[in-house]
Design an enzyme around this catalytic site. Structure first.
Site, PDB file in Angstrom:
ATOM      1  N   GLN A 105      60.489   3.649   1.319  1.00  0.00           N
ATOM      2  CA  GLN A 105      59.031   3.719   1.188  1.00  0.00           C
ATOM      3  C   GLN A 105      58.563   2.824   0.039  1.00  0.00           C
ATOM      4  OE1 GLN A 105      56.847   7.172  -0.603  1.00  0.00           O
ATOM      5  NE2 GLN A 105      56.179   7.525   1.501  1.00  0.00           N
ATOM      6  N   TYR A 180      47.345   6.121  -3.739  1.00  0.00           N
ATOM      7  CA  TYR A 180      48.122   5.210  -4.569  1.00  0.00           C
ATOM      8  C   TYR A 180      47.532   3.794  -4.493  1.00  0.00           C
ATOM      9  CZ  TYR A 180      51.240   9.205  -4.776  1.00  0.00           C
ATOM     10  OH  TYR A 180      51.751  10.460  -4.972  1.00  0.00           O
ATOM     11  N   ARG A 356      58.264  19.372   4.224  1.00  0.00           N
ATOM     12  CA  ARG A 356      58.572  20.694   3.673  1.00  0.00           C
ATOM     13  C   ARG A 356      59.575  21.474   4.521  1.00  0.00           C
ATOM     14  NH1 ARG A 356      52.469  22.565   3.447  1.00  0.00           N
ATOM     15  NH2 ARG A 356      52.488  21.176   5.244  1.00  0.00           N
TER      16      ARG A 356
END
Length: 399
Positions: A105, A180, A356
């Site tokens: 990433q 970001y 998660r």
């Protein structure tokens, strides 16, 4: 065989992205695991992703691979440079030996940082503004990038992509979301520039598209490139769902191979992406800085809103993008059962990113394939989010 049975079967069938064959449709979502002490990948990160590989994941994502040292949120994150070549090569080689592909990433924090090792006095974003993350380090503001800074940033993405391909990554995921650096340019909330990189939608997309072109030039046409976007920032004046359709069309036209339809922004409204238990109590419990704890108490209720969890909470909006583009579609957001996985296959999504649920069920693909009625143990309490800077790294606190 019913449609649902077909959908479940499809989850475990092979599929490809720009020539990269994946053994099933499950991809580990990129997250920062806090397992790179001093920015160096080691045994902890190997063990974390190795466990997922053994659990059947088709491709795992090494999260937050900063494209330069100043692109890190903190000094414990990795950035792409020759000093970590041996460790990254060994990690990726080990995961390949376990039958798992590896994506990296690519990210940059922009003006949102608490990195104590910054070369500059302040982090750089599209515009001068507040740097909420830097409060505990006395870094209250970010400065606006000059045109020279922008050119340098594009070059950092190019150089990082060359390096990442050379150490063995199978795919690269460019992070265009979650507030970001690139998202800061895309968003009218954070981009107040008056030049060719600000104002209109086309101008705000200029840098992201230049970055995509530079990365494509670095890796070649036959290498898979993915884009993670925020379908909405969930704040007034920010990016919203209709914007995401236009963003996706531009990325598709520019040659992206797959779009990951996430949401929310770490800087202003993170709960849109998490859903379920509010992360504020856990953050207050684990935050070491008195200044940050005070700030969280003062602003927490407005920033960390309550969004009840329900399965496939991004499906409606992600389907709108599915209908607007021709590239591969990778769904993320509230998929934790075979019933949901089957629905996604039936609705035309090509792959499923999991975050998660893999913390609570690291062997999820294997278990889901063995049990037609599989439901993840994840309770969506979101307590794992508060472990993101734990000494042992991010982990499920329930199992």
């Amino acid at each position: 065989m019913s449609g649902t049975q077909h959908g479940i079967a499809d989850c475990f069938s092979p599929a490809s992205i720009n020539g990269l064959q994946l053994k099933n449709r499950f991809i580990k979502a990129g997250t920062f695991e806090n397992m790179t002490p001093s920015g160096v990948p080691g045994a902890a990160l190997n063990n974390f992703h190795g466990t997922l590989a053994d659990g059947g994941i088709a491709m795992t994502t090494l999260g937050y691979c900063a494209v330069e040292a100043d692109g890190r949120l903190n000094e414990g994150m990795m950035y792409m440079h020759e000093g970590i070549r041996p460790q990254l090569t060994a990690l990726i080689s080990d995961l390949h030996s376990r039958g798992t592909k590896v994506s990296g990433q690519m990210a940059h924090c922009g003006g949102f940082s608490k990195n104590s090792e910054l070369r500059r006095r302040r982090p750089l974003g599209p515009s001068f503004g507040l740097n909420g993350l830097g409060l505990s380090r006395g870094m209250l503001f970010c400065d606006a990038m000059t045109l020279s800074d922008i050119d340098e940033l594009i070059q950092h993405y190019y150089q990082a992509a060359v390096f990442m391909k050379s150490v063995g990554f199978d795919a690269l995921e460019i992070h265009f979301g979650h507030g970001y650096g690139l998202c800061q340019f895309m968003s009218p909330k954070t981009n107040k520039r008056k030049d060719n990189y600000g104002g209109s939608f086309e101008n705000r997309m200029r840098l992201p598209l230049q970055v995509l072109a530079a990365v494509r030039d670095a890796v070649g046409e036959d290498f898979p490139l993915l884009a993670k976007i925020s379908m909405t920032e969930g704040v007034r004046g920010g990016l919203h769902y209709d914007d995401a359709i236009e963003i996706s069309k531009l990325l598709d036209s520019a040659g992206i191979d797959g779009i990951i339809t996430s949401g929310g922004t770490s800087t202003m409204n993170p709960m849109i992406m998490f859903r379920g238990g509010n992360i504020l109590p856990g953050m207050l419990r684990t935050e070491k800085s008195r200044v940050m704890r005070l700030a969280l108490r003062m602003m927490g209720k407005s920033m960390f809103k309550d969004y009840p969890y329900h399965e496939l909470y991004f499906l409606k909006q992600a389907k709108r993008i599915r209908e607007a583009v021709s590239c591969k579609m990778i769904y993320v957001g509230g998929a934790s059962s075979n019933a949901s996985f089957a629905t996604l296959m039936e609705q035309g999504f090509d792959f499923i990113q999991l975050g998660r649920t893999l913390l609570s069920d690291p062997d999820l693909p294997n278990r889901a394939q063995a049990d037609a009625n599989f439901i993840s143990r994840c309770t969506h309490c979101n307590d794992c989010v508060s472990t993101i800077e734990s000494p042992q790294g991010i982990h499920c606190t329930q199992f």
